[in-house]
Design an enzyme around this catalytic site. Structure first.
Site, mmCIF file in Angstrom:
data_model
loop_
_atom_site.group_PDB
_atom_site.id
_atom_site.type_symbol
_atom_site.label_atom_id
_atom_site.label_comp_id
_atom_site.label_asym_id
_atom_site.label_seq_id
_atom_site.Cartn_x
_atom_site.Cartn_y
_atom_site.Cartn_z
ATOM 1 N N LYS A 240 -17.554 -12.361 -4.517
ATOM 2 C CA LYS A 240 -16.117 -12.279 -4.781
ATOM 3 C C LYS A 240 -15.446 -11.227 -3.881
ATOM 4 O O LYS A 240 -14.294 -11.414 -3.467
ATOM 5 C CB LYS A 240 -15.866 -11.954 -6.258
ATOM 6 C CG LYS A 240 -16.260 -13.073 -7.214
ATOM 7 C CD LYS A 240 -15.474 -14.345 -6.955
ATOM 8 C CE LYS A 240 -15.728 -15.397 -8.028
ATOM 9 N NZ LYS A 240 -14.959 -16.650 -7.787
ATOM 10 N N SER B 21 -10.689 -15.252 -7.845
ATOM 11 C CA SER B 21 -11.701 -14.207 -7.726
ATOM 12 C C SER B 21 -12.016 -13.681 -9.117
ATOM 13 O O SER B 21 -12.262 -14.459 -10.042
ATOM 14 C CB SER B 21 -11.188 -13.099 -6.792
ATOM 15 O OG SER B 21 -12.142 -12.072 -6.657
ATOM 16 N N TYR C 92 -22.845 -11.611 -7.717
ATOM 17 C CA TYR C 92 -21.544 -12.164 -8.082
ATOM 18 C C TYR C 92 -20.420 -11.360 -7.435
ATOM 19 O O TYR C 92 -19.527 -11.922 -6.785
ATOM 20 C CB TYR C 92 -21.395 -12.168 -9.601
ATOM 21 C CG TYR C 92 -20.043 -12.633 -10.086
ATOM 22 C CD1 TYR C 92 -19.624 -13.950 -9.878
ATOM 23 C CD2 TYR C 92 -19.176 -11.768 -10.767
ATOM 24 C CE1 TYR C 92 -18.383 -14.381 -10.330
ATOM 25 C CE2 TYR C 92 -17.952 -12.191 -11.217
ATOM 26 C CZ TYR C 92 -17.557 -13.499 -11.002
ATOM 27 O OH TYR C 92 -16.322 -13.915 -11.447
#
Length: 301
Positions: free
Chosen positions: A164, A146, A160
């Protein structure tokens, strides 16, 4: 009684293994654990073969499987090829990923889908394919790479971070669901790393956003260009992150999360537990130039 198999006798599948953290991990495992068996996957076969050559010279048994992890069927095929070749997979390292930067408002649907296909759905395909294999063989490990961005959201990183965040939520659920089968799930959270992450992010911005200088976020786009330089002093090498991943593979009782960033634990504690949201927002807006957007927008008028 559950027994621990030495890492040198295991089969490790690594995605995103052609460069950066994935390549560093493969090289480190091959050089430190003689006889280890590695399955290396990425899109670029030439780069994969370069990594594989080093690993084989170091004494590893290597299977190279060119794979576009964004294509669900290719992820399933990768898992099947690994099992067909080695008969088992002891650990899956979901390392492939990238960062789609830019304001949420301007990211086209195709780029949003690609971000989640690579960072979430690709790992999911491999997990679903390999969990039955690991259960039947008596256990295994799933390591999901991650980011600190998987615990902290920031401007221009909305896509993004959300991918994650989702990967971390998936990992938390899996950790509990798979515990009865001796399948351990851990998350690695790097901060800035000296890889091509920023170069790829810049390329993705160019592909996704037409004429950034003509958008209301022009001032923040200008600030984004210096992001790598501003974070370089705290950046880790890929090799250093790889060593943290190896800890998650070798710890008898692996932790749910491993932070791979200088001061990362303190940063997360302050941002998530201590500072008020308004203060955290103000920090990120200054860091990413969002505080300059309003002034720039007004001056245009």
């Amino acid at each position: 009684m559950k027994t621990y198999t030495p890492l040198s006798e295991q089969v490790i599948l690594i995605t995103g293994a052609s460069t950066g953290i994935g390549a560093a991990l493969a090289n480190y495992l091959a050089s430190q654990f003689l006889g280890i068996r590695l399955v290396l996957a990425a899109r670029n076969q030439e780069k994969l073969e370069t990594v594989a050559t080093y690993c084989r010279k170091a004494g590893a048994d290597v299977l190279v499987v060119p794979t576009d992890i964004a294509i669900f069927e290719q992820g399933k095929a990768l898992a099947n090829k690994a099992v067909e070749h080695f008969g088992r997979v002891d650990a899956l390292v979901n390392n492939a990923g990238y960062g789609q930067m830019g304001p949420v408002e301007l990211i086209p649907t195709e780029a949003v889908q690609q971000q989640f296909q690579v960072n979430l759905l690709g790992p999911l395909a491999l997990i679903q394919a390999l969990v039955p294999v690991m259960r039947d063989q008596g256990g295994g490990r799933i390591i999901n790479i991650s980011s600190l961005g998987g615990r902290l959201a920031f401007p221009f990183g909305g896509l993004y971070s959300s991918s994650k965040f989702a990967l971390e939520g998936l990992s938390d659920a899996l950790r509990m669901e798979l515990d009865p089968f001796n399948i351990k799930v851990s998350v690695i959270e790097p901060g800035p790393v000296t890889t091509d992450f920023f170069a790829v992010a810049a390329q993705r911005v160019e592909q996704a956003v037409t004429n950034p200088q003509d958008t209301p976020y022009r001032a923040a786009f200008n600030r984004l260009e210096g992001l790598e330089e501003r974070t370089s002093s705290r950046a880790w090498t890929s090799e250093r992150v790889a060593q943290v991943i190896v800890r998650s593979l070798t710890d008898r009782n692996p932790r749910p999360r491993y932070i791979a960033a200088t001061g990362g634990d303190i940063l997360l504690f302050l941002m998530n537990k201590v500072l008020p949201t308004r203060a955290v927002d103000a920090f990120w807006k200054r860091f990413y130039g969002i505080n300059e957007v309003a002034k720039d927008w007004q001056n245009r008028g």
